[in-house]
Design a protein around this motif. Structure first.
Motif, mmCIF file in Angstrom:
data_model
loop_
_atom_site.group_PDB
_atom_site.id
_atom_site.type_symbol
_atom_site.label_atom_id
_atom_site.label_comp_id
_atom_site.label_asym_id
_atom_site.label_seq_id
_atom_site.Cartn_x
_atom_site.Cartn_y
_atom_site.Cartn_z
ATOM 1 N N GLU A 107 0.805 -1.217 0.000
ATOM 2 C CA GLU A 107 0.000 0.000 0.000
ATOM 3 C C GLU A 107 0.841 1.272 0.000
ATOM 4 O OE1 GLU A 107 -3.895 0.109 1.625
ATOM 5 O OE2 GLU A 107 -3.611 -1.826 2.615
ATOM 6 N N CYS A 108 2.050 1.202 0.520
ATOM 7 C CA CYS A 108 2.921 2.376 0.408
ATOM 8 C C CYS A 108 3.306 2.606 -1.052
ATOM 9 C CB CYS A 108 4.172 2.195 1.264
ATOM 10 S SG CYS A 108 3.882 2.410 3.028
ATOM 11 N N HIS A 109 3.607 1.520 -1.755
ATOM 12 C CA HIS A 109 3.932 1.674 -3.177
ATOM 13 C C HIS A 109 2.690 2.084 -3.961
ATOM 14 C CE1 HIS A 109 6.446 1.372 -6.647
ATOM 15 N NE2 HIS A 109 5.676 0.462 -7.220
ATOM 16 N N SER A 110 1.546 1.532 -3.577
ATOM 17 C CA SER A 110 0.293 1.920 -4.212
ATOM 18 C C SER A 110 0.052 3.421 -4.060
ATOM 19 C CB SER A 110 -0.864 1.131 -3.592
ATOM 20 O OG SER A 110 -2.102 1.552 -4.100
ATOM 21 N N ALA A 111 0.304 3.951 -2.854
ATOM 22 C CA ALA A 111 0.117 5.383 -2.612
ATOM 23 C C ALA A 111 1.081 6.214 -3.450
ATOM 24 C CB ALA A 111 0.287 5.688 -1.129
ATOM 25 N N ARG A 112 2.333 5.748 -3.561
ATOM 26 C CA ARG A 112 3.322 6.465 -4.383
ATOM 27 C C ARG A 112 2.843 6.549 -5.832
ATOM 28 N NH1 ARG A 112 8.311 7.754 -2.555
ATOM 29 N NH2 ARG A 112 8.844 8.183 -4.735
ATOM 30 N N LEU A 113 2.435 5.404 -6.371
ATOM 31 C CA LEU A 113 2.006 5.385 -7.761
ATOM 32 C C LEU A 113 0.747 6.219 -7.955
ATOM 33 C CD1 LEU A 113 2.588 1.649 -8.763
ATOM 34 C CD2 LEU A 113 4.013 3.634 -9.303
ATOM 35 N N ALA A 114 -0.174 6.148 -6.996
ATOM 36 C CA ALA A 114 -1.400 6.928 -7.103
ATOM 37 C C ALA A 114 -1.090 8.422 -7.175
ATOM 38 C CB ALA A 114 -2.319 6.633 -5.921
ATOM 39 N N ALA A 115 -0.110 8.869 -6.393
ATOM 40 C CA ALA A 115 0.261 10.287 -6.400
ATOM 41 C C ALA A 115 0.815 10.721 -7.761
ATOM 42 C CB ALA A 115 1.296 10.569 -5.309
ATOM 43 N N SER A 116 1.362 9.765 -8.500
ATOM 44 C CA SER A 116 1.942 10.081 -9.810
ATOM 45 C C SER A 116 0.965 9.868 -10.959
ATOM 46 C CB SER A 116 3.188 9.213 -10.050
ATOM 47 O OG SER A 116 4.162 9.421 -9.055
ATOM 48 N N ARG A 117 -0.022 8.996 -10.755
ATOM 49 C CA ARG A 117 -0.851 8.560 -11.873
ATOM 50 C C ARG A 117 -2.328 8.934 -11.757
ATOM 51 N NH1 ARG A 117 1.576 2.349 -12.403
ATOM 52 N NH2 ARG A 117 3.703 2.960 -13.030
ATOM 53 N N ARG A 118 -2.749 9.473 -10.630
ATOM 54 C CA ARG A 118 -4.173 9.741 -10.414
ATOM 55 C C ARG A 118 -4.695 10.771 -11.390
ATOM 56 N NH1 ARG A 118 -3.415 14.382 -10.456
ATOM 57 N NH2 ARG A 118 -2.831 15.858 -8.835
ATOM 58 N N ASN A 119 -6.005 10.680 -11.639
ATOM 59 C CA ASN A 119 -6.673 11.684 -12.466
ATOM 60 C C ASN A 119 -7.826 12.300 -11.671
ATOM 61 O OD1 ASN A 119 -8.845 9.842 -12.596
ATOM 62 N ND2 ASN A 119 -8.083 8.941 -14.500
ATOM 63 N N ARG A 120 -8.583 13.154 -12.288
ATOM 64 C CA ARG A 120 -9.660 13.837 -11.570
ATOM 65 C C ARG A 120 -10.722 12.866 -11.066
ATOM 66 N NH1 ARG A 120 -10.969 19.299 -15.171
ATOM 67 N NH2 ARG A 120 -8.947 20.343 -14.815
ATOM 68 N N ALA A 121 -11.029 11.861 -11.862
ATOM 69 C CA ALA A 121 -12.030 10.881 -11.444
ATOM 70 C C ALA A 121 -11.558 10.117 -10.215
ATOM 71 C CB ALA A 121 -12.334 9.909 -12.588
ATOM 72 N N ASP A 122 -10.272 9.763 -10.176
ATOM 73 C CA ASP A 122 -9.721 9.070 -9.007
ATOM 74 C C ASP A 122 -9.856 9.937 -7.758
ATOM 75 O OD1 ASP A 122 -8.801 6.822 -10.494
ATOM 76 O OD2 ASP A 122 -7.020 7.954 -11.084
ATOM 77 N N LEU A 123 -9.498 11.201 -7.884
ATOM 78 C CA LEU A 123 -9.569 12.111 -6.741
ATOM 79 C C LEU A 123 -11.007 12.272 -6.257
ATOM 80 C CD1 LEU A 123 -7.032 14.886 -7.843
ATOM 81 C CD2 LEU A 123 -6.666 13.055 -6.172
ATOM 82 N N ALA A 124 -11.937 12.330 -7.179
ATOM 83 C CA ALA A 124 -13.355 12.463 -6.794
ATOM 84 C C ALA A 124 -13.815 11.241 -6.007
ATOM 85 C CB ALA A 124 -14.216 12.650 -8.037
ATOM 86 N N PHE A 149 -11.716 3.571 0.217
ATOM 87 C CA PHE A 149 -10.594 4.498 0.108
ATOM 88 C C PHE A 149 -9.328 3.768 -0.335
ATOM 89 C CE2 PHE A 149 -6.891 6.727 1.806
ATOM 90 C CZ PHE A 149 -7.087 7.994 1.294
ATOM 91 N N HIS A 150 -8.993 2.678 0.337
ATOM 92 C CA HIS A 150 -7.765 1.953 -0.001
ATOM 93 C C HIS A 150 -7.865 1.336 -1.398
ATOM 94 C CE1 HIS A 150 -5.551 2.125 3.867
ATOM 95 N NE2 HIS A 150 -6.772 2.338 4.345
ATOM 96 N N GLY A 151 -9.056 0.848 -1.750
ATOM 97 C CA GLY A 151 -9.241 0.326 -3.097
ATOM 98 C C GLY A 151 -9.132 1.413 -4.150
ATOM 99 N N GLY A 152 -9.631 2.604 -3.831
ATOM 100 C CA GLY A 152 -9.526 3.727 -4.754
ATOM 101 C C GLY A 152 -8.087 4.128 -5.020
ATOM 102 N N LEU A 153 -7.271 4.099 -3.979
ATOM 103 C CA LEU A 153 -5.841 4.383 -4.155
ATOM 104 C C LEU A 153 -5.193 3.333 -5.048
ATOM 105 C CD1 LEU A 153 -4.539 5.449 -0.620
ATOM 106 C CD2 LEU A 153 -4.574 6.849 -2.694
ATOM 107 N N ALA A 154 -5.527 2.067 -4.810
ATOM 108 C CA ALA A 154 -4.938 0.992 -5.602
ATOM 109 C C ALA A 154 -5.324 1.118 -7.071
ATOM 110 C CB ALA A 154 -5.368 -0.367 -5.040
ATOM 111 N N ARG A 155 -6.581 1.485 -7.334
ATOM 112 C CA ARG A 155 -6.993 1.668 -8.724
ATOM 113 C C ARG A 155 -6.276 2.857 -9.364
ATOM 114 N NH1 ARG A 155 -11.718 -0.046 -6.423
ATOM 115 N NH2 ARG A 155 -12.424 2.071 -5.946
ATOM 116 N N ALA A 156 -6.073 3.906 -8.583
ATOM 117 C CA ALA A 156 -5.374 5.084 -9.097
ATOM 118 C C ALA A 156 -3.916 4.777 -9.418
ATOM 119 C CB ALA A 156 -5.454 6.230 -8.091
ATOM 120 N N ALA A 157 -3.376 3.708 -8.844
ATOM 121 C CA ALA A 157 -1.995 3.313 -9.116
ATOM 122 C C ALA A 157 -1.842 2.721 -10.512
ATOM 123 C CB ALA A 157 -1.518 2.309 -8.065
#
Length: 237
Positions: A107-124, A149-157
């Motif tokens: 999940e730490c790596h998932s959060a890192r990737l999410a911060a780099s790859r997320r889009n507006r839909a992910d943030l919503a 929330f945790h699943g949303g981060l993983a998808r944003a990765a």
């Protein structure tokens, strides 16, 4: 060759999948599972395998089968599974730490990737999951919103394998809230999620990783205290 090769039957795999859904809060106490034919089609298995899996879950206290016009397969209040899980964690020294360590890695790596790859839909979707914490009215609702929330981060990765691994690892643990005799306030969780969201929104992978690590470490300490007592000892073997 020190690794032990293990296998899982189809029935065991189906039972484990359904058990994981319950642990993550996607189905909770009082919820009715889909009808046998529908559920078998969803899972892509024969109905006989599904029946055997349901029987396993019934024997373990996860579900009860009710007959009649309003019958079906329903998730129980989970009292027996929770106590059995707690006993297993006590007996298997280091098991909680092993699962938490794995979750941190994922999940730490998932959060890192999410911060780099997320889009507006992910943030919503992440904002929606945080808002939903204000409306939780029990343990099942907490588990579901936490998983959202945790699943949303993983998808944003944007990694399907990582997302599946995150869901699988989270499904091995009951939430600390399930192991308490009362429903713990969710404000701490909401604050953690809000901070992680802020780092992801600001495209700051370092902060997202650090905040996620701190969030999951708090879960480790909660579980140690709840499973082993006030000193939280008997961690690693």
């Amino acid at each position: 060759m020190s690794r032990v090769v293990t296998s899982m039957t189809l029935t065991q795999g189906v039972a484990e999948h359904l058990r994981s859904l319950i642990h993550r809060g996607e189905v909770g106490p009082g919820d009715r599972l889909p009808a046998e034919r529908e559920l078998a089609e969803q899972l892509g298995v024969a109905r006989i395998s599904l029946r055997e899996a349901i029987k396993q879950l019934q024997d373990d206290g996860y579900v009860e089968v009710r007959r009649g016009a309003h019958g079906g397969t329903f998730v129980t209040e989970l009292h027996r599974p929770v106590e059995n899980w707690r006993a297993r964690m006590r007996e298997q020294s280091g098991e909680i730490d092993d699962i938490i360590d794995f979750r941190i890695a994922l999940e730490c790596h998932s959060a890192r990737l999410a911060a780099s790859r997320r889009n507006r839909a992910d943030l919503a979707k992440l904002r929606s999951a945080i808002r939903n914490l204000d409306q939780v009215d029990g343990r099942a609702a907490f588990r579901l919103t936490d998983s959202q929330f945790h699943g949303g981060l993983a998808r944003a990765a944007r990694s399907m394998r990582l997302e599946n691994a995150v869901h699988s690892a989270r499904g091995e643990l009951f939430s600390p809230h399930d192991l308490l005799v009362y429903v713990e306030p969710v404000e701490e969780t909401k604050a953690d999620h809000q901070a992680i969201y802020g780092a992801v929104r600001d495209a700051d992978p370092d902060a997202a990783e650090i905040l996620m690590r701190e969030h999951i470490e708090r879960t480790r300490e909660q579980l140690r205290v709840i499973v082993f007592g006030s000193d939280g000892k008997r961690g690693r073997g």
